[in-house]
Design a protein around this motif. Sequence first.
Motif, PDB file in Angstrom:
ATOM      1  N   ALA A  77      33.163  44.250  44.288  1.00  0.00           N
ATOM      2  CA  ALA A  77      32.348  44.467  43.091  1.00  0.00           C
ATOM      3  C   ALA A  77      32.694  43.469  41.985  1.00  0.00           C
ATOM      4  N   ALA A  78      33.884  42.914  42.031  1.00  0.00           N
ATOM      5  CA  ALA A  78      34.299  41.921  41.031  1.00  0.00           C
ATOM      6  C   ALA A  78      35.089  40.839  41.748  1.00  0.00           C
ATOM      7  N   SER A  79      34.436  40.216  42.713  1.00  0.00           N
ATOM      8  CA  SER A  79      35.134  39.336  43.642  1.00  0.00           C
ATOM      9  C   SER A  79      35.643  38.046  43.007  1.00  0.00           C
ATOM     10  N   ASN A  80      35.037  37.594  41.895  1.00  0.00           N
ATOM     11  CA  ASN A  80      35.518  36.338  41.309  1.00  0.00           C
ATOM     12  C   ASN A  80      36.667  36.544  40.315  1.00  0.00           C
ATOM     13  N   GLY A  81      36.959  37.779  39.949  1.00  0.00           N
ATOM     14  CA  GLY A  81      38.094  38.083  39.088  1.00  0.00           C
ATOM     15  C   GLY A  81      37.970  37.582  37.667  1.00  0.00           C
ATOM     16  N   CYS A  82      36.759  37.303  37.222  1.00  0.00           N
ATOM     17  CA  CYS A  82      36.575  36.729  35.885  1.00  0.00           C
ATOM     18  C   CYS A  82      36.384  37.783  34.800  1.00  0.00           C
ATOM     19  N   LYS A  83      36.325  39.040  35.163  1.00  0.00           N
ATOM     20  CA  LYS A  83      36.175  40.109  34.189  1.00  0.00           C
ATOM     21  C   LYS A  83      37.288  41.126  34.378  1.00  0.00           C
ATOM     22  N   ASP A  84      37.573  41.819  33.302  1.00  0.00           N
ATOM     23  CA  ASP A  84      38.609  42.837  33.339  1.00  0.00           C
ATOM     24  C   ASP A  84      38.221  43.900  34.370  1.00  0.00           C
ATOM     25  N   TYR A  85      39.138  44.215  35.291  1.00  0.00           N
ATOM     26  CA  TYR A  85      38.829  45.159  36.367  1.00  0.00           C
ATOM     27  C   TYR A  85      38.631  46.588  35.859  1.00  0.00           C
ATOM     28  N   THR A  86      39.099  46.866  34.646  1.00  0.00           N
ATOM     29  CA  THR A  86      38.874  48.208  34.112  1.00  0.00           C
ATOM     30  C   THR A  86      37.386  48.461  33.860  1.00  0.00           C
ATOM     31  N   ASN A  87      36.627  47.374  33.704  1.00  0.00           N
ATOM     32  CA  ASN A  87      35.173  47.538  33.535  1.00  0.00           C
ATOM     33  C   ASN A  87      34.531  48.081  34.807  1.00  0.00           C
ATOM     34  N   PHE A  88      35.224  47.944  35.931  1.00  0.00           N
ATOM     35  CA  PHE A  88      34.694  48.401  37.220  1.00  0.00           C
ATOM     36  C   PHE A  88      35.483  49.602  37.742  1.00  0.00           C
ATOM     37  N   ASN A  89      36.348  50.156  36.876  1.00  0.00           N
ATOM     38  CA  ASN A  89      37.212  51.280  37.282  1.00  0.00           C
ATOM     39  C   ASN A  89      38.040  50.929  38.514  1.00  0.00           C
ATOM     40  N   ILE A  90      38.548  49.703  38.532  1.00  0.00           N
ATOM     41  CA  ILE A  90      39.358  49.237  39.660  1.00  0.00           C
ATOM     42  C   ILE A  90      40.812  49.119  39.211  1.00  0.00           C
ATOM     43  N   SER A  91      41.693  49.716  39.990  1.00  0.00           N
ATOM     44  CA  SER A  91      43.127  49.586  39.757  1.00  0.00           C
ATOM     45  C   SER A  91      43.811  49.264  41.080  1.00  0.00           C
ATOM     46  N   PHE A  92      44.776  48.357  41.019  1.00  0.00           N
ATOM     47  CA  PHE A  92      45.487  47.948  42.237  1.00  0.00           C
ATOM     48  C   PHE A  92      46.849  48.631  42.344  1.00  0.00           C
ATOM     49  N   LYS A  93      47.134  49.548  41.445  1.00  0.00           N
ATOM     50  CA  LYS A  93      48.401  50.266  41.485  1.00  0.00           C
ATOM     51  C   LYS A  93      48.342  51.359  42.543  1.00  0.00           C
ATOM     52  N   SER A  94      49.465  51.528  43.241  1.00  0.00           N
ATOM     53  CA  SER A  94      49.538  52.556  44.273  1.00  0.00           C
ATOM     54  C   SER A  94      49.538  53.935  43.625  1.00  0.00           C
ATOM     55  N   THR A  95      48.687  54.813  44.124  1.00  0.00           N
ATOM     56  CA  THR A  95      48.603  56.169  43.571  1.00  0.00           C
ATOM     57  C   THR A  95      49.674  57.086  44.144  1.00  0.00           C
ATOM     58  N   THR A  96      50.299  56.670  45.236  1.00  0.00           N
ATOM     59  CA  THR A  96      51.380  57.450  45.842  1.00  0.00           C
ATOM     60  C   THR A  96      52.597  56.556  45.996  1.00  0.00           C
ATOM     61  N   GLY A  97      53.747  57.148  45.932  1.00  0.00           N
ATOM     62  CA  GLY A  97      54.972  56.376  46.068  1.00  0.00           C
ATOM     63  C   GLY A  97      55.125  55.803  47.466  1.00  0.00           C
ATOM     64  N   GLY A  98      55.748  54.643  47.565  1.00  0.00           N
ATOM     65  CA  GLY A  98      56.028  54.037  48.863  1.00  0.00           C
ATOM     66  C   GLY A  98      54.940  53.146  49.396  1.00  0.00           C
ATOM     67  N   GLY A  99      53.835  53.006  48.692  1.00  0.00           N
ATOM     68  CA  GLY A  99      52.780  52.133  49.167  1.00  0.00           C
ATOM     69  C   GLY A  99      53.153  50.671  49.029  1.00  0.00           C
ATOM     70  N   LEU A 100      52.621  49.824  49.922  1.00  0.00           N
ATOM     71  CA  LEU A 100      52.890  48.391  49.841  1.00  0.00           C
ATOM     72  C   LEU A 100      52.222  47.804  48.601  1.00  0.00           C
ATOM     73  N   PRO A 101      52.832  46.778  47.994  1.00  0.00           N
ATOM     74  CA  PRO A 101      52.214  46.127  46.838  1.00  0.00           C
ATOM     75  C   PRO A 101      50.842  45.562  47.197  1.00  0.00           C
ATOM     76  N   ALA A 102      49.987  45.437  46.179  1.00  0.00           N
ATOM     77  CA  ALA A 102      48.632  44.925  46.388  1.00  0.00           C
ATOM     78  C   ALA A 102      48.600  43.410  46.215  1.00  0.00           C
ATOM     79  N   ILE A 103      48.144  42.719  47.245  1.00  0.00           N
ATOM     80  CA  ILE A 103      47.887  41.278  47.180  1.00  0.00           C
ATOM     81  C   ILE A 103      46.375  41.125  47.052  1.00  0.00           C
ATOM     82  N   VAL A 104      45.917  40.785  45.866  1.00  0.00           N
ATOM     83  CA  VAL A 104      44.484  40.777  45.569  1.00  0.00           C
ATOM     84  C   VAL A 104      43.872  39.434  45.968  1.00  0.00           C
ATOM     85  N   LEU A 105      42.791  39.508  46.706  1.00  0.00           N
ATOM     86  CA  LEU A 105      42.050  38.325  47.138  1.00  0.00           C
ATOM     87  C   LEU A 105      40.824  38.168  46.244  1.00  0.00           C
TER      88      LEU A 105
END
Length: 635
Positions: A77-105
């Motif tokens: 939905a925001a593939s070029n990364g040119c806008k703040d992801y909060t505008n799309f309700n996107i967060s890359f933080k893990s919602t549960t403990g122990g999840g692997l870090p997010a490598i954003v493409l």
Amino acid sequence: MDQRLRHTRQFVGLVYVYAIVIPILTVHVVGKFLVEKNSLRVTSPESLKGVYDSAIGNFGVPQYGGVMAGTVIYPEAASNGCKDYTNFNISFKSTTGGGLPAIVLVDRGDCYFAFKVWNAQKSGAAAVLVADDRNEPLITMDSPEDSSSSASYVQNITIPSALIDRQFGDALKKAVSSGEMVNMYLDWRESLPHPDDRVEYEFWTNSNDECGQKCDRQTEFVKNFKGAAQILEQGGYTLFTPHYITWFCPHAFVLSKQCQSQCINHGRYCAPDPEQDFTQGYDGKDVVKENLRQLCVYKVATEMQKPWVWWDYVTDFQIRCPMKEQKYNEDCAQEVLWSLGLSLNSTHECMGDPEADEDNPILKAEQDSQVGHGSRGDVTMLPTLIINQRQYRGKLDKGAVLKALCSGFKETTEPPVCLSDGIETNECLTNNGGCWEDPKANVTACKDTFRGRICECPLVQGVQFLGDGYNNCTAFGLGRCNLDNGGCWQKTQNGSTFSACSATELSGCQCPSGFRGDGIQSCDDVDECKEGIACQCPECTCKNTWGSYDCQCQKGLLYIKEHDTCLREKASASRVSWVVALIVLAALAVAAVAGYIVYKYRLRSYMDSEIRAIMAQYMPLDSQGDVNQHLQEDA
């Protein structure tokens, strides 16, 4: 909007490091810009497994010497990364403990590389991969030119980023979009060579302090990094060399006003005007002269075997002699030299004559050094760090640069500063890194290094431990019993101590006499009486003790342990001994008395004879004949 570095363009009309185009300044070589890379290893899905190249971004904090595991996320939905992801309700933080870090493409295009990474970082990304949108060799993603809008976020980027080629990017996007989990490792361990226990690095800088935000950041870095740099240099851990870029003026323009104000040595060595105004303030040639002075400071300090004094001079000059206060001049520089105990004459001789129509050996060497050799590319921008012949990519920040320097040491040779908090994670602190340890002796096989822990049996107080480092390590050699008793059994009971470690043996544990067991975990007391291996003589009675036994004979008999037998009565033997002693003493007394009597008799006789002989000389005596005979005998 992409900031592609000019790795295929010649240096003619070279872009000055502070984004000032100086058409008449140039150098006479073809540029060679090398892209610094790190590798990506995809572990899943099966169809993408393998190792791929990526180009390290020229901003943020690459994790030199380290590895990061993560899961690839592609926000369509925001593939070029040119806008703040909060505008799309996107967060890359893990919602549960122990999840692997997010490598954003993200896709390339439409805005600055750094802005894409900044937006992803704010939403919880641990790293960013930018997929190229054209088929071409990898390039280095650069930060945008200085401006009030970009400066606020570029310096706050703390995550790594890299550019990947179009084909690999398309494959990743396809896998993620189809619902597959894409896991990978980002690996920077080989991004910088680490051949030995000393890191060689260069810092390409400039004494100009009127170039805006880049100058301010460079000044701040030098001030903050000075302490760490001097510790590393004084300890012999690093070999540091400062460098300064210079340009030359084409021969046709040597007599022009621009070249005369920007160059020394008849156009051979030039720098752009600090204020970009030829009519006021300082000129480019003022910058070249101070650059030359700072190079000579390093040369003179090195001859004094104190090359780290260069950092003192540069920081002091920045504080005491700024252009803004019109103190950027030779008089102020000499005050700094004098305060640091540096020879003014030696520095002046090193600088030479800036008006001479000839090469300056110091600056000529600098121009030659700008050209890349081997694995190192040309130096075209300031400031630039080169570590073990590779150009550093990332933020000019004390922590980030120190981390990169530490990755240049051969494993296990890193200085203490590299193993401190904030620089690396000590994996030996958690479950001893999975290595062998002896907590009683405080000995461990876990050795912390900048790239991670290794399990290696240690050398402690001259005692070498041998083993696989994971499950066992055994002390070997003389002196091993001083360290946790060599790993052998030892116990104290009833005031007596027994050990299964022998100081004369190089290895192994063996229960001492009177005990039986493995010598490591246990040694059990042997009941010599019950097992019939002691006190076998008919007159003996046996009593077991811890680690030994006690035999007693019937009354009046003496037990001889070596022969396991009983001998004569103790009382008789005692009386005989006393009788013999008394006889010996009596004999000695008689001999002494007899000797004394004989001595006194002989002495008395001798004295009588002497007296009679003397008296015979003065009166006749009946025994005169005897006296004469005595005298004749004495004669």
